[in-house]
Design an enzyme around this catalytic site. Structure first.
Site, short mmCIF file in Angstrom:
data_model
loop_
_atom_site.label_atom_id
_atom_site.label_comp_id
_atom_site.label_asym_id
_atom_site.label_seq_id
_atom_site.Cartn_x
_atom_site.Cartn_y
_atom_site.Cartn_z
N CYS A 51 0.86 -1.18 0.00
CA CYS A 51 0.00 0.00 0.00
C CYS A 51 0.90 1.24 0.00
CB CYS A 51 -0.89 0.00 1.24
SG CYS A 51 -1.85 1.52 1.40
N ASP B 208 -0.45 -5.77 0.17
CA ASP B 208 -1.70 -6.06 -0.52
C ASP B 208 -1.51 -7.33 -1.33
OD1 ASP B 208 -3.38 -3.92 0.25
OD2 ASP B 208 -2.40 -2.58 -1.18
N VAL C 12 4.90 -13.06 -24.97
CA VAL C 12 5.73 -12.79 -23.81
C VAL C 12 6.34 -14.11 -23.32
CG1 VAL C 12 3.87 -12.98 -22.09
CG2 VAL C 12 5.88 -11.59 -21.60
N SER D 135 7.24 -16.56 -20.53
CA SER D 135 6.49 -16.61 -19.27
C SER D 135 7.37 -16.48 -18.03
CB SER D 135 5.65 -17.88 -19.21
OG SER D 135 6.46 -19.01 -19.18
N HIS E 263 -4.66 -0.02 -5.96
CA HIS E 263 -5.19 -1.13 -6.75
C HIS E 263 -5.48 -0.72 -8.20
CE1 HIS E 263 -5.35 -2.89 -2.93
NE2 HIS E 263 -6.63 -3.13 -2.80
N GLU E 264 -6.21 0.36 -8.36
CA GLU E 264 -6.60 0.77 -9.71
C GLU E 264 -5.36 1.10 -10.54
OE1 GLU E 264 -7.87 2.00 -6.92
OE2 GLU E 264 -10.07 2.20 -7.07
#
Ligand SMILES: [Ca+2]
Ligand SMILES: [Ca+2]
Ligand SMILES: [Ca+2]
Ligand SMILES: [Ca+2]
Ligand SMILES: [Ca+2]
Ligand SMILES: [Ca+2]
Ligand SMILES: [Ca+2]
Ligand SMILES: [Ca+2]
Ligand SMILES: [Ca+2]
Ligand SMILES: [Ca+2]
Ligand SMILES: [Ca+2]
Ligand SMILES: [Ca+2]
Ligand SMILES: [Ca+2]
Ligand SMILES: [Ca+2]
Ligand SMILES: [Ca+2]
Ligand SMILES: [Ca+2]
Lengths: 156, 156, 156, 156, 156, 156, 156, 156, 156, 156
Positions: A54, A61, A76, A78, A95-96
């Site tokens: 956070c 988080d 990509v 992996s 988060h967003e």
């Protein structure tokens, strides 16, 4: 019909020990040529082992991430994706912001035909947040199933 | 690519002790600027800890709420959302009225591009009521998965 | 924003003792004005406690009913709905006829913008019958999730 | 509103003992007039008790069948449907042929507005076969939920 | 209505002992005429017993495959399909390349109206990869349900 | 065999309007004589609509409670139980203290042969707490199934 | 080894039309001799189609019942059991009284070695009641699996 | 009956901002007196947000932990538990060593009557490891339900 | 340590075409020597493809059978078991009689240390019957997990 | 309290590339000293990626294996376990023989206090076989949860 082969020259991480990058900026995403370049298909990664910090409190988080993309010229690699996701371990982000930023980094590196990410974050204050981002509508005629991650239900 | 940062100046509730508002009217919804303003994505909150009162009998009602929105200029700050939802604890309202009113308050405060709410109420008289409200069709090219809350099945 | 209030004058069943009506014809469906008349939303009732009689043999039949509607000017009052559904207890009707008739009665009483019913009947002869009826396509821009009642699977 | 009644005159199987027909050809499918002829709705039968024989080896095959149809003038009488499905017990047919043939027989007898069948066969050689057949797209404005039969997952 | 019969002349594998082919190239896919050639329907195979080798390390990989196709003139004979899938046991290929190659081989052999494959690979490095390939959009009016394979969820 | 009847004289809450008690202390638990006093059986109540307050912060807590008891001379009247549980709405108590206190109050009022309570609290700080209390081992020969409440799993 | 046969002489209900008895007292439970009298095994009936009336209000109650018994000399004939359970349709009884009374009637008629009943009632006031009654501990060496009926979870 | 109160004097972490401890050794577990010291009950914590490092490679490991204990004189304060578990974020330990060490630390601090831990680790090399440790048999007469964490199933 | 080998001499059905026996009496159960004769372990067969006939009406019955046994000197050869179970296809027997008879035939042929069978029959009259038979208590120290077949739940 | 450390000297496979052993006999199981030698706990491995060959036909078999053991002086090193299980890829063995042999090899190498294996094999002929083997009863006071692998259910 001969099967397509994948050109893995130029990869530096696959099949070798590699430490966790210190931050997303330091993480190197590697790519290989799409073995079926004339064919539109979707690749899905499920990453339930994601953690970040956070940015306000420094507390950890956790999220379950699912990424879908329709490759253009590149896939990509992996292992480099795994290390890139692991590089958020000591990184602070909301988060967003964090979820959308992962998508945009992949778009930058891969120039896929289309990409989306679902970020399913663990609850804080009794309320989890999910973020759903796609670069646009699913291209016509390509098959992309629902991600089907169960909703949060509390208890009982 | 630099990651977006979130401007949290002006927030008064996040990271500080804050009592439950006495009513929805007294609750303050706070907002932060959308860190990805040019990008359309969907944010989902699942709130299984919702309770209000029956306006006729004063008996408690319970609901599991799920809110989806596509932010415009603003994101709702999640602690203020939690307190707003908590402020219905001593508030009397019918299921239909209450669920739609929460959506409209969020629309008022956030001017999102689109928003919807699912209110999944606990059964009364053996019959639960669910309310589904959206401000309109999902905008073209934005990804909004099903809420996937299981239906009520009685027993057995 | 002021929350809508619901006009409950004229209701005769809510909050008072009321016996089961002797037949669907005798059952009284009551309604209240839609508290959000300018807003299109969907209301779902799940009724897993439905029973009627086979019109040929008089044996009991059981069903799990789910009703979705988009209110126009009126909401159905839920206690009167419960009593109406209970009034089939001594009523004989075939599955197809009974399920569709409930929908049409509600349409008659409420003039909703749209309505549908799913009737999920218990198996007879090892084969359950489900009936799915809607007054038409879901109106553009209104959100109506799947009913999601699990199919019958027999044993194992 | 008066409820529709179903005309059951002319039925010979319902409510009487009836042996299993010796073959699909000998099975008699009976029908009753649609009690809601001006209304488009969907009827679903789930039949998890289906068995036939392999036409090459004579070994038993098993399937879970789900049939959806939108009636025109006729409903199939469900006991005759049960006996028709039971008549495959000693009948040899491949999965693809058998599943589609059941659908076509029903179409012949009922002239429904639309019909589909899902045949979910038990695995042979570790691989189950599912057959999905519909007479065409679902008619506009009619509600036909997914059949929702779980896929085969092997073990674990 | 007479049921369609399936012409099985020319099959060399069905009903006889047959060893595992040494490689996909050596595997023989056999086909039978479509018993319902004028009817569009979908055939699904679920194959949870698939294994191949990593082309870099030689370590085994495992996948759950689901194949859907709408036959044209031909059906694939299922025992030959099983042996073809089994022939990857000692074959090295990346997930993306392998999954799409299986689809293309089937398209080559069967000239179906449409085909898709879902390859649900077991996790490596904590992250499983799913591949979704279709030859194009589902043809109008044909019914092809979701494959419904659950997403990977890690633990808990 | 004549069926036992239940003596409901002396009940003051059942079938009448009753407001929520202001605190657990003010709540009145009522009881009726056990209609099968010579028979040992278990009664289970599931109460997913429980909420109280954190004694330190005043923030709401939520729990799903399941109570099992083997009645002695008395049964608890269920409406009074509902009101008693509702009386915690404005009451502050820690999870461990609150759950066990409910059990002890019931033991005080009912003198059951045996009683247990499972308190399944919603997560705080990402970690839910469950409390399991029983007055002692299940009496020999009485059948008390598992409560079977699913564990908390986070996301994914 | 010759298979046991079941003596069905004396049965009056099986294979014949039979109306619903007007009350439990009028219902006739029929029995046949245990075809394996020297062998201890358990028989389970699941009856999800049970309904009775509230003795105070006359409103319908619903339950899912599961009955397990170890036969002695007699098996209950299942059609007579179905009619007996159906006879509660117009009968008023509290949950605890009703569930235990069904068990005792069966014990009276069958003198089983052991019997138990689980009554899983639909919620009233948001709280369902389950009743678990057994005549005593499961006899040594007899296998009686859990009934495994899921607990009530409210919504979400 | 007066409800027990919990003595929270001496707590330094609850209700205050607190950074993640740098290692398990630096983490401080705090405790409060058991509010029901004469009563044996079980407390369960589910912690799906656990991560540590592989001591050989430094790569992140993830686990879902469930801890059950029967308190003696002390309860663990849950915020300090959360911080203690968070302190493994930069700590290297094998699965077996780490899981058992957490249990032993709690035993050291709390002197519980009994304690157990289930560590459900995410797969490595396609194979997850679970660790189950208890200090001994469950004490007679105390109720400790199964942890019920689903097994790992791979894909399909 | 050398792995045990299984002596398959004397088998007449395995690996060869074999028609369905006309009745249980005509079916031949074959056996092979237990490859681990000094080791007590349990073998489980799940047979969801079982069908027989009602001895009164001739109508088909279906069941899901699960058989557990602890071998003594012999293992049952699984193809002969499959054919034996298939031989009930045209055989009439009541549920209780049929299920227990299968167990006894296996006991006769194999002289296992212990055996049990669960017969999970499809519903008739809305009520399915399950039969649970074991030859006695599970021998000390042998591990036999629950069969875990879900109970019948009706609809909803 | 100092955390136990694990002595990894002498390991030859962990953290290095290692090819699949050609047979179980050639596979090397490695071990490390138990880091908690005075503590009884259980370790579980779930291995859903197991495949071997049928010793009669050479066709592939698949199984989901779950191994539980209580270590004595030694823990098995998990990479060597993975390679050992992978070494059955070209090995022919019957289900019963193969499952028990894996357990016995582990017992030989580790001398655990107790060990068990569940082998959940994919169906052949419509009937899967599960094998459950334990070295004896679970030692007193050690906690070993159910393996909880779902039973095979066929289709529907
Ligand atoms: Ca929560
Ligand atoms: Ca209810
Ligand atoms: Ca039910
Ligand atoms: Ca059935
Ligand atoms: Ca089935
Ligand atoms: Ca299989
Ligand atoms: Ca993982
Ligand atoms: Ca969480
Ligand atoms: Ca998880
Ligand atoms: Ca609930
Ligand atoms: Ca809930
Ligand atoms: Ca795996
Ligand atoms: Ca699997
Ligand atoms: Ca039923
Ligand atoms: Ca139901
Ligand atoms: Ca099968």
């Amino acid at each position: 019909m001969a099967e397509a082969t994948t050109d893995t020259t130029g990869l530096t991480l696959l099949g070798r020990p590699a430490g966790l990058p210190a931050s997303p900026e330091e993480a190197r995403l590697e790519r290989v040529p799409n073995p079926h370049p004339g064919t539109r298909y979707c690749v899905r990664f499920a990453a339930p082992e994601f953690t970040s910090l956070c940015p306000l409190t420094g507390q950890p988080d956790f999220a379950h991430l699912v990424i879908d993309y329709i490759p253009g010229e590149w896939l990509v690699e992996s292992k480099s994706l795994k290390l890139y996701l692991g590089s958020f371990r000591n990184h602070g982000a909301f988060h967003e912001a964090c979820t959308v930023a992962i998508a945009r980094r992949l778009v930058d590196e891969l120039s896929p035909e289309w990409l989306r990410i679902g970020g399913y974050w663990y609850p804080r204050g009794g309320i989890p947040i999910d973020i759903f981002y796609a670069t646009g509508p699913v291209p016509e005629g390509v098959w992309v199933p629902d991600q089907g991650v169960p909703g949060y239900r509390g208890r009982g």
